[in-house]
Design an enzyme around this catalytic site. Structure first.
Site, PDB file in Angstrom:
ATOM      1  N   GLY A  59     -22.435 -28.497   7.184  1.00 34.64           N
ATOM      2  CA  GLY A  59     -21.227 -29.158   6.680  1.00 34.64           C
ATOM      3  C   GLY A  59     -21.493 -30.581   6.227  1.00 34.64           C
ATOM      4  O   GLY A  59     -20.743 -31.131   5.407  1.00 34.64           O
ATOM      5  N   SER A  60     -22.555 -31.186   6.728  1.00 26.45           N
ATOM      6  CA  SER A  60     -22.890 -32.560   6.325  1.00 26.45           C
ATOM      7  C   SER A  60     -23.827 -32.601   5.122  1.00 26.45           C
ATOM      8  O   SER A  60     -24.164 -33.674   4.648  1.00 26.45           O
ATOM      9  CB  SER A  60     -23.534 -33.317   7.495  1.00 26.45           C
ATOM     10  OG  SER A  60     -22.576 -33.555   8.488  1.00 26.45           O
ATOM     11  N   SER A 101     -24.711 -37.232   8.704  1.00 30.74           N
ATOM     12  CA  SER A 101     -24.531 -36.303   9.829  1.00 30.74           C
ATOM     13  C   SER A 101     -23.214 -36.645  10.501  1.00 30.74           C
ATOM     14  O   SER A 101     -23.044 -37.764  10.986  1.00 30.74           O
ATOM     15  CB  SER A 101     -25.665 -36.418  10.842  1.00 30.74           C
ATOM     16  OG  SER A 101     -25.335 -35.667  12.000  1.00 30.74           O
ATOM     17  N   SER A 103     -21.875 -35.559  13.334  1.00 30.71           N
ATOM     18  CA  SER A 103     -22.046 -35.856  14.767  1.00 30.71           C
ATOM     19  C   SER A 103     -23.010 -37.019  14.989  1.00 30.71           C
ATOM     20  O   SER A 103     -22.899 -37.754  15.963  1.00 30.71           O
ATOM     21  CB  SER A 103     -22.587 -34.621  15.500  1.00 30.71           C
ATOM     22  OG  SER A 103     -23.878 -34.309  14.983  1.00 30.71           O
ATOM     23  N   THR A 106     -27.784 -34.399  14.821  1.00 27.66           N
ATOM     24  CA  THR A 106     -28.457 -33.192  14.324  1.00 27.66           C
ATOM     25  C   THR A 106     -29.963 -33.428  14.212  1.00 27.66           C
ATOM     26  O   THR A 106     -30.419 -34.376  13.571  1.00 27.66           O
ATOM     27  CB  THR A 106     -27.823 -32.765  12.976  1.00 27.66           C
ATOM     28  OG1 THR A 106     -26.445 -32.509  13.233  1.00 27.66           O
ATOM     29  CG2 THR A 106     -28.467 -31.539  12.388  1.00 27.66           C
ATOM     30  N   GLU A 230     -18.726 -19.503   8.382  1.00 27.15           N
ATOM     31  CA  GLU A 230     -18.385 -20.292   9.573  1.00 27.15           C
ATOM     32  C   GLU A 230     -16.925 -20.104  10.008  1.00 27.15           C
ATOM     33  O   GLU A 230     -16.648 -20.044  11.197  1.00 27.15           O
ATOM     34  CB  GLU A 230     -18.657 -21.784   9.332  1.00 27.15           C
ATOM     35  CG  GLU A 230     -20.132 -22.119   9.317  1.00 27.15           C
ATOM     36  CD  GLU A 230     -20.390 -23.623   9.299  1.00 27.15           C
ATOM     37  OE1 GLU A 230     -20.088 -24.310  10.278  1.00 27.15           O
ATOM     38  OE2 GLU A 230     -20.899 -24.112   8.271  1.00 27.15           O
ATOM     39  N   HIS A 246     -30.836 -12.642 -14.853  1.00 26.17           N
ATOM     40  CA  HIS A 246     -32.251 -12.285 -15.045  1.00 26.17           C
ATOM     41  C   HIS A 246     -32.815 -11.508 -13.864  1.00 26.17           C
ATOM     42  O   HIS A 246     -34.008 -11.252 -13.808  1.00 26.17           O
ATOM     43  CB  HIS A 246     -33.070 -13.554 -15.294  1.00 26.17           C
ATOM     44  CG  HIS A 246     -32.597 -14.263 -16.521  1.00 26.17           C
ATOM     45  ND1 HIS A 246     -33.085 -13.992 -17.775  1.00 26.17           N
ATOM     46  CD2 HIS A 246     -31.622 -15.190 -16.689  1.00 26.17           C
ATOM     47  CE1 HIS A 246     -32.449 -14.749 -18.667  1.00 26.17           C
ATOM     48  NE2 HIS A 246     -31.558 -15.474 -18.029  1.00 26.17           N
ATOM     49  N   LYS A 338     -27.856 -25.158  19.037  1.00 33.29           N
ATOM     50  CA  LYS A 338     -28.182 -26.582  19.121  1.00 33.29           C
ATOM     51  C   LYS A 338     -28.512 -26.963  20.565  1.00 33.29           C
ATOM     52  O   LYS A 338     -29.431 -27.727  20.829  1.00 33.29           O
ATOM     53  CB  LYS A 338     -27.004 -27.439  18.618  1.00 33.29           C
ATOM     54  CG  LYS A 338     -26.861 -27.444  17.115  1.00 33.29           C
ATOM     55  CD  LYS A 338     -25.788 -28.423  16.674  1.00 33.29           C
ATOM     56  CE  LYS A 338     -25.698 -28.459  15.160  1.00 33.29           C
ATOM     57  NZ  LYS A 338     -24.735 -29.416  14.635  1.00 33.29           N
TER      58      LYS A 338
END
Ligand code: F6R
Length: 345
Positions: A59-60, A101, A103, A106, A230, A246, A338
């Site tokens: 998301g970042s 980021s 948070s 990360t 998500e 292609h 995480k």
């Protein structure tokens, strides 16, 4: 989830993804980067840089992808996006590295931040806090309000990434207030459209969407895929024209078997060759027994088109989550992964 009252997030219910997505236009103008931050970016650009590198995960990362898709043609220097632990070898001292980021914790982003530091690049940080905020210098940091899911904070982060890249590239600053007004008007019209986010969600409920974009709408197709993954916890794919003509087009015969529904993200700014390509591609798919959906948003600028379409598709992903009976807010597997990786570190 952070339940504290935050001035810039007034009116957003932090326990509801629908509320966060509904407030997309407000989040785009909730907190501008301060003049000191943007002045530093402008001065860095004027001093002569070799390129701009936009770093972030999930998301970042999407703010950087959308911004690159929009500004690459106008920028006098290359714009790279990095979703990894380290930067490409070409990134050096005369590069500007914008590290995003939500948070601030990360793993991959922190590692690339350290990589940028070791190469003595000029760094700009956009975050809510975490380890990244502790390591960054205050003059080069824009702090965004906490409490949202990172993917729902896209407009907050975009409103910092876009003016930073404009300043670094010496481009005139865009009035994001105007863009937010357009997004609000567009959202008010959703109900009156034959293809609202909820009608699209209904059509996608029992199938696998394949979002197909061109140029600045390629990152929007990717964002739509990620939001369906998500928020609705279901499979989606993305692709791009002209490249898909292609290779992927040969898989069209199997789309029916796998319930794949192509969703073409159409642009008001398609050149005639591209318009024709979309139309002929859609005819070929139809000949293979697969009907496509064509999504169009009428706006005056590439930026408005990109963000209005993102807003529309973000809401589609929330509607789809509700139809599939899943909580769009929770991302238990991402959180678990995480935690496991941090424990091993
Ligand atoms: C969760 C989400 C994720 C995170 C990603 C990186 O809402 O969208 O894709 O964005 O795991 O985390 P941050 O954004 O905190 O650097």
């Amino acid at each position: 989830m952070n339940g504290e009252r935050i001035l810039e997030l007034e009116g957003v219910d932090l326990t509801s993804m629908r509320s966060m997505v509904l407030r997309f236009p407000e989040l785009l103008v909730a907190k501008k980067p301060d003049s000191r931050f943007l002045e530093r970016a402008r001065r860095t650009g004027e001093s002569g840089i070799d390129g701009i590198c936009l770093v972030g995960m999930g998301g970042s990362s999407i703010a950087g992808e959308i911004c690159r898709g929009l500004l690459l043609d106008q920028s006098s220097v290359p714009i790279l996006t990095v979703k990894n632990y380290s930067l490409p070898n070409a990134v050096g001292r005369k590069w500007a590295v914008v590290v995003v980021s939500y948070s601030g914790d990360t793993e991959e982003t922190l590692s690339s931040f350290e990589d940028a530091r070791s190469r003595r690049a000029t760094i700009f940080v956009i975050t809510t806090g975490g380890t990244l905020a502790k390591r960054a210098q205050s003059a080069s940091m824009h702090v965004v309000p906490k409490g949202l899911q990172p993917r729902a904070a896209l407009p907050l982060m975009y409103s910092a990434v876009h003016p930073t890249v404009e300043a670094l590239s010496g481009l005139e600053a865009t009035d994001l207030e105007r863009v937010a007004t357009t997004l609000r008007q567009q959202a008010q019209d959703w109900g009156a459209r034959a293809d609202s986010p909820s009608t699209l969600a209904e059509k996608l409920k029992d199938s696998i969407p394949l979002f197909i974009g061109w140029k600045h709408l390629v990152p929007i197709a990717y964002r739509a895929k990620c939001q369906i993954n998500e928020n609705a916890k279901t499979v989606a794919f993305h692709s791009e024209l002209p490249e898909a003509d292609h290779n992927e087009i040969e898989a069209a015969m199997s789309y029916g078997r796998h319930s794949v529904v192509p969703v073409f993200l159409r642009s008001c700014f398609e050149e005639s060759a591209i318009r024709r390509r979309f139309d002929v591609t859609s005819e070929v798919l139809s000949g293979a027994g697969c009907e496509s959906i064509h999504l169009r948003i009428r706006t005056d600028s590439l930026l408005e088109e990109s963000l209005a379409m993102t807003h529309f598709l973000d809401m589609t992903s929330v509607d789809l989550a509700e139809r599939l009976g899943v909580d769009p807010l929770r991302v238990d597997r991402i959180a678990h992964l995480k935690k496991e990786l941090a424990a091993d570190a």
